[in-house]
Design a protein around this motif. Structure first.
Motif, PDB file in Angstrom:
ATOM      1  N   GLU A 140       7.021 -27.504 -34.140  1.00 28.32           N
ATOM      2  CA  GLU A 140       8.051 -26.976 -35.039  1.00 28.32           C
ATOM      3  C   GLU A 140       7.917 -25.459 -35.178  1.00 28.32           C
ATOM      4  N   ALA A 141       6.673 -24.987 -35.341  1.00 28.04           N
ATOM      5  CA  ALA A 141       6.459 -23.556 -35.566  1.00 28.04           C
ATOM      6  C   ALA A 141       6.830 -22.710 -34.362  1.00 28.04           C
ATOM      7  N   ARG A 142       6.653 -23.254 -33.165  1.00 26.90           N
ATOM      8  CA  ARG A 142       6.926 -22.480 -31.958  1.00 26.90           C
ATOM      9  C   ARG A 142       8.400 -22.099 -31.805  1.00 26.90           C
ATOM     10  N   LYS A 143       9.262 -22.738 -32.562  1.00 21.92           N
ATOM     11  CA  LYS A 143      10.672 -22.349 -32.534  1.00 21.92           C
ATOM     12  C   LYS A 143      10.846 -20.931 -33.088  1.00 21.92           C
ATOM     13  N   PHE A 144       9.882 -20.483 -33.889  1.00 23.38           N
ATOM     14  CA  PHE A 144       9.999 -19.198 -34.580  1.00 23.38           C
ATOM     15  C   PHE A 144       8.855 -18.236 -34.258  1.00 23.38           C
ATOM     16  N   PHE A 145       7.752 -18.759 -33.702  1.00 21.45           N
ATOM     17  CA  PHE A 145       6.579 -17.937 -33.437  1.00 21.45           C
ATOM     18  C   PHE A 145       6.322 -17.894 -31.926  1.00 21.45           C
ATOM     19  N   SER A 174       3.698 -25.019 -25.452  1.00 19.50           N
ATOM     20  CA  SER A 174       4.351 -24.356 -24.323  1.00 19.50           C
ATOM     21  C   SER A 174       5.874 -24.364 -24.424  1.00 19.50           C
ATOM     22  N   GLU A 175       6.411 -25.169 -25.335  1.00 16.77           N
ATOM     23  CA  GLU A 175       7.866 -25.278 -25.463  1.00 16.77           C
ATOM     24  C   GLU A 175       8.422 -24.052 -26.186  1.00 16.77           C
TER      25      GLU A 175
END
Length: 266
Positions: A140-145, A174-175
């Protein structure tokens, strides 16, 4: 009652599994055999629970044939794991497997055979609930970080680097778009390795006991999130291992779970 054969019975996780089957899981599971390097030893004595009258098999295949289990739980070593899995396929056994160090390419032919034979397997790098929850957050966080770095901490006796857990965390991270690191290495490897584009550094130090730790750092401009998961005993894996074992017996034939997320959410 699910009859369990345990491969890797004298390891830290193996001993914890024996103790759990004799205590918290005794109404659902029974131990019918085990295999490790301590041939002919009593499994209960190895685990510190007293004699069980179940001896370590001289060979894995002999143990599987003689004990007639419903399921194998395997926490052995990457070095021998593929040979073990070939035997589980040969004897048509469902399996819960700890897979530190095996790649997706190595596992692919076994996955195909599990589907073909109608078996039910879980081959999961980490059965800890903490890693499961952190993995969900990372996705979820990787969408913004866009920046992410993983430090993989194990003892100096750890057979491989990185751990299967670190590789799984990297895959989850990696997404999405990756932030650009402009630094150039003046000494090879100082920035760590890359797994699916994610920076991973493995530390191998003489930590006490069966310690393992994973530190994940996520960043965007002016904001950093740091997550640390530290495990001090193998007991913390028991909830995930036995939850997975139950799930397998309830699942349709031909399933091959690769993460605790799949087990928990499907």
């Amino acid at each position: 009652m699910i009859k369990i054969f345990l491969a890797g019975a004298s390891g830290n996780v193996g001993k914890a599994i024996i103790r759990a089957i004799q205590t918290t899981e005794k109404d659902s599971f029974s131990l019918v055999g085990g295999w490790c390097k301590e041939q002919d030893e009593d499994l209960g004595i190895l685990a510190g629970v007293g004699p069980l009258g179940i001896k370590v098999s001289e060979s894995l295949e002999e143990g599987l044939v003689n004990s007639k289990p419903d399921m194998v739980i395997d926490f052995t070593s990457t070095v021998i794991l593929e040979d073990n899995m070939k035997l589980y396929l040969k004897h048509g056994l469902d399996a819960v497997i700890g897979t530190t160090g095996l790649t997706e390419e190595q596992l692919e032919p076994y996955k195909n055979e599990v589907v073909k034979k109608g078996l039910r397997w879980a081959a999961i790098p980490n059965y800890g609930l903490g890693i499961y929850l952190v993995t969900k957050f990372i996705r979820e966080a990787r969408k913004f970080f866009p920046f992410v770095s993983i430090i993989d901490k194990h003892t100096n006796k750890m057979a491989n680097a990185p751990s299967g857990t670190a590789a799984a965390l990297a895959k989850a991270a990696s997404e999405g778009k990756m932030g650009e690191i402009e630094s150039k290495e003046t000494y090879p490897g100082v920035l760590g390795g890359k797994i699916e584009g994610v920076q991973v550094l493995s530390q191998r130090l003489p930590w006490p006991g069966p310690y393992s730790g994973h530190e994940i750092t996520l960043a965007r401009k002016d904001e950093i999130i740091k997550i640390s998961v530290e495990d001090y005993t193998s007991d913390i894996y028991m909830d995930g291992v036995f939850l997975t074992a139950r799930k397998i017996k309830e699942s349709p034939r031909g399933v091959f779970y690769r993460s605790l997320e799949e087990v928990m959410e499907k």
